[in-house]
Motif scaffolding. Structure first.
Motif, PDB file in Angstrom:
ATOM      1  N   GLU A 261      16.547   6.087  -4.151  1.00  0.00           N
ATOM      2  CA  GLU A 261      17.577   6.797  -4.911  1.00  0.00           C
ATOM      3  C   GLU A 261      17.572   6.357  -6.370  1.00  0.00           C
ATOM      4  O   GLU A 261      17.761   7.172  -7.284  1.00  0.00           O
ATOM      5  N   ARG A 262      17.346   5.078  -6.610  1.00  0.00           N
ATOM      6  CA  ARG A 262      17.280   4.592  -7.993  1.00  0.00           C
ATOM      7  C   ARG A 262      16.090   5.186  -8.732  1.00  0.00           C
ATOM      8  O   ARG A 262      16.133   5.347  -9.960  1.00  0.00           O
ATOM      9  N   LEU A 263      15.049   5.513  -8.001  1.00  0.00           N
ATOM     10  CA  LEU A 263      13.871   6.112  -8.618  1.00  0.00           C
ATOM     11  C   LEU A 263      14.022   7.622  -8.791  1.00  0.00           C
ATOM     12  O   LEU A 263      13.115   8.280  -9.298  1.00  0.00           O
ATOM     13  N   GLY A 264      15.156   8.171  -8.339  1.00  0.00           N
ATOM     14  CA  GLY A 264      15.425   9.584  -8.568  1.00  0.00           C
ATOM     15  C   GLY A 264      15.213  10.499  -7.387  1.00  0.00           C
ATOM     16  O   GLY A 264      15.378  11.719  -7.507  1.00  0.00           O
ATOM     17  N   PHE A 265      14.882   9.954  -6.226  1.00  0.00           N
ATOM     18  CA  PHE A 265      14.735  10.804  -5.041  1.00  0.00           C
ATOM     19  C   PHE A 265      16.121  11.205  -4.546  1.00  0.00           C
ATOM     20  O   PHE A 265      17.069  10.414  -4.597  1.00  0.00           O
ATOM     21  N   ARG A 266      16.257  12.422  -4.059  1.00  0.00           N
ATOM     22  CA  ARG A 266      17.522  12.934  -3.553  1.00  0.00           C
ATOM     23  C   ARG A 266      17.312  13.553  -2.173  1.00  0.00           C
ATOM     24  O   ARG A 266      16.237  14.037  -1.865  1.00  0.00           O
ATOM     25  N   GLU A 267      18.357  13.539  -1.377  1.00  0.00           N
ATOM     26  CA  GLU A 267      18.265  14.072  -0.018  1.00  0.00           C
ATOM     27  C   GLU A 267      18.300  15.595  -0.056  1.00  0.00           C
ATOM     28  O   GLU A 267      19.203  16.191  -0.636  1.00  0.00           O
ATOM     29  N   VAL A 268      17.318  16.234   0.592  1.00  0.00           N
ATOM     30  CA  VAL A 268      17.296  17.694   0.684  1.00  0.00           C
ATOM     31  C   VAL A 268      17.237  18.171   2.132  1.00  0.00           C
ATOM     32  O   VAL A 268      17.537  19.327   2.428  1.00  0.00           O
ATOM     33  N   VAL A 269      16.855  17.301   3.054  1.00  0.00           N
ATOM     34  CA  VAL A 269      16.791  17.647   4.479  1.00  0.00           C
ATOM     35  C   VAL A 269      17.331  16.464   5.262  1.00  0.00           C
ATOM     36  O   VAL A 269      17.042  15.313   4.927  1.00  0.00           O
TER      37      VAL A 269
ATOM     38  N   TYR B  19       0.837  -1.196   0.000  1.00  0.00           N
ATOM     39  CA  TYR B  19       0.000   0.000   0.000  1.00  0.00           C
ATOM     40  C   TYR B  19       0.866   1.237   0.000  1.00  0.00           C
ATOM     41  O   TYR B  19       2.040   1.201   0.376  1.00  0.00           O
ATOM     42  N   VAL B  20       0.283   2.342  -0.449  1.00  0.00           N
ATOM     43  CA  VAL B  20       0.940   3.636  -0.410  1.00  0.00           C
ATOM     44  C   VAL B  20      -0.086   4.664   0.030  1.00  0.00           C
ATOM     45  O   VAL B  20      -1.256   4.579  -0.359  1.00  0.00           O
ATOM     46  N   ALA B  21       0.341   5.600   0.868  1.00  0.00           N
ATOM     47  CA  ALA B  21      -0.529   6.692   1.307  1.00  0.00           C
ATOM     48  C   ALA B  21       0.179   8.007   1.032  1.00  0.00           C
ATOM     49  O   ALA B  21       1.356   8.166   1.375  1.00  0.00           O
ATOM     50  N   VAL B  22      -0.539   8.931   0.405  1.00  0.00           N
ATOM     51  CA  VAL B  22       0.014  10.227   0.039  1.00  0.00           C
ATOM     52  C   VAL B  22      -0.901  11.323   0.571  1.00  0.00           C
ATOM     53  O   VAL B  22      -2.116  11.281   0.348  1.00  0.00           O
ATOM     54  N   ALA B  23      -0.324  12.280   1.284  1.00  0.00           N
ATOM     55  CA  ALA B  23      -1.109  13.392   1.821  1.00  0.00           C
ATOM     56  C   ALA B  23      -1.606  14.279   0.682  1.00  0.00           C
ATOM     57  O   ALA B  23      -1.062  14.292  -0.418  1.00  0.00           O
ATOM     58  N   ALA B  24      -2.670  15.042   0.961  1.00  0.00           N
ATOM     59  CA  ALA B  24      -3.210  15.965  -0.035  1.00  0.00           C
ATOM     60  C   ALA B  24      -2.130  16.935  -0.491  1.00  0.00           C
ATOM     61  O   ALA B  24      -1.384  17.485   0.332  1.00  0.00           O
TER      62      ALA B  24
ATOM     63  N   GLY C 248       7.993  -6.050  -9.456  1.00  0.00           N
ATOM     64  CA  GLY C 248       7.389  -4.918 -10.126  1.00  0.00           C
ATOM     65  C   GLY C 248       6.200  -4.326  -9.407  1.00  0.00           C
ATOM     66  O   GLY C 248       5.569  -3.386  -9.898  1.00  0.00           O
ATOM     67  N   MET C 249       5.871  -4.860  -8.220  1.00  0.00           N
ATOM     68  CA  MET C 249       4.685  -4.382  -7.503  1.00  0.00           C
ATOM     69  C   MET C 249       4.864  -2.964  -6.995  1.00  0.00           C
ATOM     70  O   MET C 249       3.943  -2.141  -7.080  1.00  0.00           O
ATOM     71  N   ALA C 250       6.049  -2.667  -6.469  1.00  0.00           N
ATOM     72  CA  ALA C 250       6.292  -1.319  -5.957  1.00  0.00           C
ATOM     73  C   ALA C 250       6.158  -0.285  -7.074  1.00  0.00           C
ATOM     74  O   ALA C 250       5.518   0.754  -6.905  1.00  0.00           O
ATOM     75  N   LYS C 251       6.745  -0.589  -8.237  1.00  0.00           N
ATOM     76  CA  LYS C 251       6.654   0.353  -9.351  1.00  0.00           C
ATOM     77  C   LYS C 251       5.217   0.524  -9.827  1.00  0.00           C
ATOM     78  O   LYS C 251       4.782   1.633 -10.165  1.00  0.00           O
ATOM     79  N   ALA C 252       4.460  -0.581  -9.883  1.00  0.00           N
ATOM     80  CA  ALA C 252       3.068  -0.488 -10.329  1.00  0.00           C
ATOM     81  C   ALA C 252       2.249   0.384  -9.389  1.00  0.00           C
ATOM     82  O   ALA C 252       1.428   1.210  -9.823  1.00  0.00           O
ATOM     83  N   LEU C 253       2.493   0.236  -8.089  1.00  0.00           N
ATOM     84  CA  LEU C 253       1.774   1.019  -7.099  1.00  0.00           C
ATOM     85  C   LEU C 253       2.131   2.498  -7.221  1.00  0.00           C
ATOM     86  O   LEU C 253       1.255   3.377  -7.233  1.00  0.00           O
ATOM     87  N   LEU C 254       3.425   2.769  -7.343  1.00  0.00           N
ATOM     88  CA  LEU C 254       3.872   4.148  -7.465  1.00  0.00           C
ATOM     89  C   LEU C 254       3.474   4.759  -8.803  1.00  0.00           C
ATOM     90  O   LEU C 254       3.200   5.959  -8.892  1.00  0.00           O
TER      91      LEU C 254
ATOM     92  N   VAL D 166       5.702  -2.842   1.036  1.00  0.00           N
ATOM     93  CA  VAL D 166       5.460  -4.010   0.201  1.00  0.00           C
ATOM     94  C   VAL D 166       5.864  -5.239   1.000  1.00  0.00           C
ATOM     95  O   VAL D 166       6.992  -5.309   1.509  1.00  0.00           O
ATOM     96  N   ARG D 167       4.957  -6.171   1.128  1.00  0.00           N
ATOM     97  CA  ARG D 167       5.285  -7.403   1.836  1.00  0.00           C
ATOM     98  C   ARG D 167       6.425  -8.133   1.118  1.00  0.00           C
ATOM     99  O   ARG D 167       6.564  -8.030  -0.104  1.00  0.00           O
ATOM    100  N   PRO D 168       7.236  -8.903   1.856  1.00  0.00           N
ATOM    101  CA  PRO D 168       8.379  -9.585   1.234  1.00  0.00           C
ATOM    102  C   PRO D 168       8.018 -10.401  -0.004  1.00  0.00           C
ATOM    103  O   PRO D 168       8.761 -10.392  -0.991  1.00  0.00           O
TER     104      PRO D 168
END
Length: 326
Positions: A126-134, A63-68, A89-95, A81-83
């Motif tokens: 990080e592989r999906l392109g997220f970078r540290e900003v804080v 599951y994924v939850a995203v704030a407004a 590919g489940m994580a990518k499909a969800l995202l 994601v359960r083991p």
């Protein structure tokens, strides 16, 4: 695989997934663990005004939850994601579905939080392109208060170990070189022990550049292997390894202790086990196990303890103190 919006009727499913995540990735030490009641209040709000999605394959697996979204940015508050659903590919499909829905709402940026200790998740993001900003930093209150009571930096000290039995030549070199470095309140030279002579100097205790210069000069003059080792600010261990006047290896237990460094410079401050073994007789396996680097002193043994361990691996005695303690 089916990806669908979650509803409040899915509370039992979401609770089970949330509890599995909490068990797999517990809160850091000092954090008060969340309760399901608190987490559910946030998820219910996201179901209403944000995005909550479930991925299923015979049974719910992720599951994924995203704030407004606010000002074109959406924040992922929950993702698990359960083991049995991983690397399929489940994580990518969800995202992917979440990203499509966010795009329809004019979102330009997506943020999330991940624990530093959760290395596997950090690699994925990080592989999906997220970078540290804080960066959230934590300290126990009692040692923090103790450090804040003093305006002085924690003490530093060092010693220079010369691989020779020729005490007279070391003494002559010291007499010649130390006055060139600056004003020193004194120098002590030990007798040879296990093939090493130890030099303690008051100026070198407080000035790493002076220690570096003196170690290099001694190595060149005597044609010897020399190790300059120090405990800096009671927190990090450094050693410089010289051969015939040339510095051939440098180690700092926390490469970024004094400030951020390019990755290549951080790697350069790790010990070279093969070289260290050749010049000091240390066991390469023990060098790899003990002479480690980290991103924070908290990830390593306390400074004095680490100094003793590193010196022990290198076969150096008397490194646990400097001139003032001699």
């Amino acid at each position: 695989m089916n990806v669908r919006p979650a509803t409040e009727a899915d509370e039992p499913i979401l609770r089970k997934l949330w509890e599995e995540f909490e068990a797999e990735v517990p809160e850091p030490e000092g954090w008060v663990p969340d309760t399901w009641e608190k987490a559910w209040a946030g998820i219910r709000e996201h179901i209403s005004s944000g995005i909550v999605l479930l991925a299923e394959e015979d049974l719910p697996l992720a599951y994924v939850a995203v704030a407004a979204p606010v000002d074109g940015r959406a924040h992922v508050t929950d993702f698990y994601v359960r083991p049995r659903g991983r690397r399929r590919g489940m994580a990518k499909a969800l995202l992917r579905e979440a990203a499509a829905r966010l795009g329809e709402r004019g979102v330009r940026y997506v943020s999330l939080e991940v624990l530093t200790a959760n290395a596997e998740a950090r690699v994925v993001w990080e592989r999906l392109g997220f970078r540290e900003v804080v960066r959230t930093m934590v300290s126990e209150l009692e040692p923090l208060a103790a450090r804040l009571e003093s305006d002085e930096k924690p003490p530093s000290f060092g010693s220079i170990h010369v691989q020779t039995d020729d005490e007279r030549s070391v003494a002559r070199a010291i007499d010649q070189f130390v006055p060139r470095l600056g004003r020193s309140r004194g120098t002590t030279i030990t007798e040879a022990r296990n093939g090493w002579i130890v030099v303690y100097d008051e100026l070198c205790d407080r000035d790493r550049a002076a220690q570096r210069r003196l170690a290099g000069e001694l190595s060149e003059r005597l044609g010897a292997v020399v190790v300059a080792i120090a405990l800096e600010e009671a927190a990090v261990v450094r050693f410089l390894l010289f051969e015939r006047g040339r510095m051939v290896d440098e180690y700092l237990s926390v490469p970024s202790y004094y400030g951020p460094l390019p990755r290549v410079d951080e790697l350069a401050l790790a010990a070279n086990p093969t070289l260290v073994a050749r010049l000091t007789g240390a066991d390469p396996a023990r060098v790899r196990a003990v002479v480690r680097t980290a991103s924070s002193p908290a990830e390593l043994p306390p400074g004095p303890e680490l100094l003793a361990q590193v010196a022990g691996v290198l076969g150096l005695t008397g490194a646990e103190h400097g001139f003032h303690q001699e």
